[in-house]
Design a protein around this motif. Structure first.
Motif, PDB file in Angstrom:
ATOM      1  N   GLY A  17       0.801  -1.173   0.393  1.00 28.25           N
ATOM      2  CA  GLY A  17       0.108   0.110   0.051  1.00 28.25           C
ATOM      3  C   GLY A  17       0.491   1.111  -0.206  1.00 28.25           C
ATOM      4  O   GLY A  17       0.753   2.154  -0.833  1.00 28.25           O
ATOM      5  N   THR A  18       1.620   1.660   0.533  1.00 23.68           N
ATOM      6  CA  THR A  18       3.046   2.908   0.834  1.00 23.68           C
ATOM      7  C   THR A  18       3.293   2.730  -0.214  1.00 23.68           C
ATOM      8  O   THR A  18       3.140   4.146  -1.047  1.00 23.68           O
ATOM      9  CB  THR A  18       3.865   1.929   1.980  1.00 23.68           C
ATOM     10  OG1 THR A  18       3.138   1.476   2.677  1.00 23.68           O
ATOM     11  CG2 THR A  18       4.961   3.416   1.644  1.00 23.68           C
ATOM     12  N   TYR A  19       4.451   1.876  -1.455  1.00 24.61           N
ATOM     13  CA  TYR A  19       4.624   1.745  -2.421  1.00 24.61           C
ATOM     14  C   TYR A  19       3.959   2.338  -3.372  1.00 24.61           C
ATOM     15  O   TYR A  19       3.958   2.727  -4.272  1.00 24.61           O
ATOM     16  CB  TYR A  19       5.012   0.208  -3.217  1.00 24.61           C
ATOM     17  CG  TYR A  19       5.331  -0.135  -4.417  1.00 24.61           C
ATOM     18  CD1 TYR A  19       6.442   0.132  -5.039  1.00 24.61           C
ATOM     19  CD2 TYR A  19       4.696  -0.710  -5.522  1.00 24.61           C
ATOM     20  CE1 TYR A  19       6.685   0.310  -6.325  1.00 24.61           C
ATOM     21  CE2 TYR A  19       4.531  -0.196  -6.571  1.00 24.61           C
ATOM     22  CZ  TYR A  19       5.413  -0.330  -7.125  1.00 24.61           C
ATOM     23  OH  TYR A  19       6.451  -0.852  -8.348  1.00 24.61           O
ATOM     24  N   LYS A  20       2.088   2.136  -3.682  1.00 20.13           N
ATOM     25  CA  LYS A  20       1.791   2.068  -3.995  1.00 20.13           C
ATOM     26  C   LYS A  20       0.527   3.749  -3.675  1.00 20.13           C
ATOM     27  O   LYS A  20      -0.345   4.744  -4.118  1.00 20.13           O
ATOM     28  CB  LYS A  20       0.016   1.494  -4.712  1.00 20.13           C
ATOM     29  CG  LYS A  20       0.384   0.249  -4.789  1.00 20.13           C
ATOM     30  CD  LYS A  20      -0.253   0.755  -6.236  1.00 20.13           C
ATOM     31  CE  LYS A  20      -0.370  -1.338  -7.056  1.00 20.13           C
ATOM     32  NZ  LYS A  20      -0.942  -0.836  -8.621  1.00 20.13           N
ATOM     33  N   LYS A  21       1.705   3.902  -2.935  1.00 22.41           N
ATOM     34  CA  LYS A  21       1.677   5.940  -2.274  1.00 22.41           C
ATOM     35  C   LYS A  21       0.084   5.866  -1.564  1.00 22.41           C
ATOM     36  O   LYS A  21      -0.959   7.194  -2.023  1.00 22.41           O
ATOM     37  CB  LYS A  21       1.809   6.408  -3.860  1.00 22.41           C
ATOM     38  CG  LYS A  21       2.617   6.906  -3.921  1.00 22.41           C
ATOM     39  CD  LYS A  21       3.273   8.176  -5.408  1.00 22.41           C
ATOM     40  CE  LYS A  21       4.309   7.647  -5.138  1.00 22.41           C
ATOM     41  NZ  LYS A  21       5.069   7.117  -6.006  1.00 22.41           N
ATOM     42  N   ILE A  22      -0.321   5.092  -1.434  1.00 21.12           N
ATOM     43  CA  ILE A  22      -1.791   4.929  -0.560  1.00 21.12           C
ATOM     44  C   ILE A  22      -1.675   5.320   1.061  1.00 21.12           C
ATOM     45  O   ILE A  22      -0.029   4.735   1.976  1.00 21.12           O
ATOM     46  CB  ILE A  22      -2.208   3.500  -0.236  1.00 21.12           C
ATOM     47  CG1 ILE A  22      -3.145   3.588  -1.636  1.00 21.12           C
ATOM     48  CG2 ILE A  22      -3.067   3.585   0.506  1.00 21.12           C
ATOM     49  CD1 ILE A  22      -3.312   2.443  -1.745  1.00 21.12           C
ATOM     50  N   ASN A  23      -1.744   6.566   2.388  1.00 22.06           N
ATOM     51  CA  ASN A  23      -2.194   6.646   3.312  1.00 22.06           C
ATOM     52  C   ASN A  23      -2.792   5.296   4.443  1.00 22.06           C
ATOM     53  O   ASN A  23      -3.900   5.258   4.454  1.00 22.06           O
ATOM     54  CB  ASN A  23      -2.761   8.046   3.962  1.00 22.06           C
ATOM     55  CG  ASN A  23      -2.500   8.250   5.687  1.00 22.06           C
ATOM     56  OD1 ASN A  23      -2.078   7.374   5.885  1.00 22.06           O
ATOM     57  ND2 ASN A  23      -2.732   9.685   5.512  1.00 22.06           N
TER      58      ASN A  23
END
Lengths: 173, 198
Positions: A17-23
């Motif tokens: 999720g972080t890699y996908k730029k999600i908070n």
């Protein structure tokens, strides 16, 4: 193996999720909030089902049933305890959840019966409910072969669960 | 329907309680079970909330879209009556992807939309079409990649390896889905299910 898989979910999903730029924290909280409401929402269903099943167990119904159906169910490797789950599953998801929680409470989270019940829960659906709701929105009155097909799917799901669990978790018996 | 089953459960326990001389135990079970039910929810809430929070992250990552991409070619073959570019196709793909991840709240609205789109292809209003029946049969057989709530229940019940049921659930639900597809395709040809047209 299962510890690794568990970690893969717990660490892998937030990392991806972080890699996908999600908070990821905000996403987690919003999902968790809904999860909280869902869990609290099942209380009435759980009380209704657990009381009914609890009464049934206390009445000696299951003991009587195992005398009658036991030899037959034994042959296909299905414990009598999961029978109520199989019977209620097509009608109500919340009620079936209640029965599943009851089975796990009675037998423990590491038992063969609990594993089988959890597998059955995952491989069957609330057929009558889904059909009623989905056909309801488009005013279908003649459902043709939808119900028989759905029930066949549920039945095969239960049989397959029994067979698969026998081979995968037979060591727990 | 649940109405009758519930009533039947309660009445049966009284009847068997009388037969087995266990009526006192039956009455005691009411209080005990109600108490246990609430205690179970308390034990369950933490892990349930955690898993559903985690699944929301997975949802936001586009996991549903990823599965949809893989499902699309299969669905086009399963629904020969539905044009590949029809909105119903996309909605069915998304509904099934969400179902596979156990995202019931996301799956239901998509599924209902898909039914409405399928209805636009229906030349006999009020009578279920073959694609509708196939869609519902697959829907009710539910392939589950991650049985979130069942895993949470096992964990709350002291299970050491709740993820073990991912494998068994996947195998069993694959069987039931294959059976559903075969059943629905075969039943569609039976004359007794086609009488309504004449």
């Amino acid at each position: 193996m299962s510890t690794l898989l568990f970690l893969l979910f717990v660490v892998g999903i937030p990392l991806y999720g972080t890699y996908k730029k999600i908070n990821v924290f905000d996403a987690f909280i919003s999902g968790a909030k809904q999860g909280f409401e869902t869990t609290i929402g099942i209380v009435p269903h759980l009380v209704a089902m657990l009381v009914a099943i609890g009464m049934l167990r206390a009445s000696g119904f299951f003991d009587s049933m195992s005398h009658v159906l036991g030899p037959l169910l034994d042959k296909i490797g299905m414990p009598v305890d999961v029978l109520p789950l199989a019977l209620i599953r097509p009608f109500s998801g919340s009620a079936a959840n209640g029965v599943l929680v009851d089975i796990i409470h009675q037998h423990g989270g590491n038992s063969y019966v609990s594993y089988l019940a959890a597998t059955i829960m995952g491989s069957t659906e609330t057929t009558f409910y889904v059909i009623a709701v989905y056909f309801g929105v488009v005013n279908i009155r003649f459902t043709r072969h939808a119900i028989p097909a759905g029930l066949i799917a549920d039945f095969i799901g239960i049989v397959a669960s029994v067979v698969v669990c026998h081979y995968l978790f037979g060591y727990l018996k | 329907m649940l109405n009758i089953i519930w009533l039947l459960l309660i009445c049966t326990s009284v009847v068997f309680g009388v037969i087995n001389h266990q009526l006192d135990a039956v009455v005691a079970a009411v209080t005990i079970s109600a108490k246990v039910a609430f205690e179970l929810v308390l034990g369950l809430t933490g892990i349930m909330v955690f898993w559903l929070g985690l699944m929301r992250i997975a949802e936001a990552c586009g996991l549903v879209q990823l599965i949809a991409k893989g499902l699309r070619p299969i669905l086009i073959r399963l629904f020969p009556e539905v044009p590949a570019e029809h909105p119903a196709m996309g909605e069915m793909v998304m509904n099934m992807s969400a179902n596979m991840l156990g995202l019931v709240n996301a799956a239901t609205p998509l599924g209902l939309k898909a039914m409405k789109s399928l209805e636009t292809l229906n030349t006999y209003p009020g009578i279920a079409t073959n694609p509708m029946c196939t869609f519902l049969a697959i829907n009710t057989s539910s392939i589950q990649l991650i049985p979130v709530s069942a895993m949470a229940y096992l964990a709350a019940g002291g299970g050491m390896h709740p993820t073990d049921i991912i494998g068994s659930g996947l195998l069993a639900s694959t069987c039931s889905t294959v059976a559903a597809i075969i059943a629905v395709k075969l039943l569609a040809r039976l004359s007794c299910f086609n009488k309504v047209y004449s």
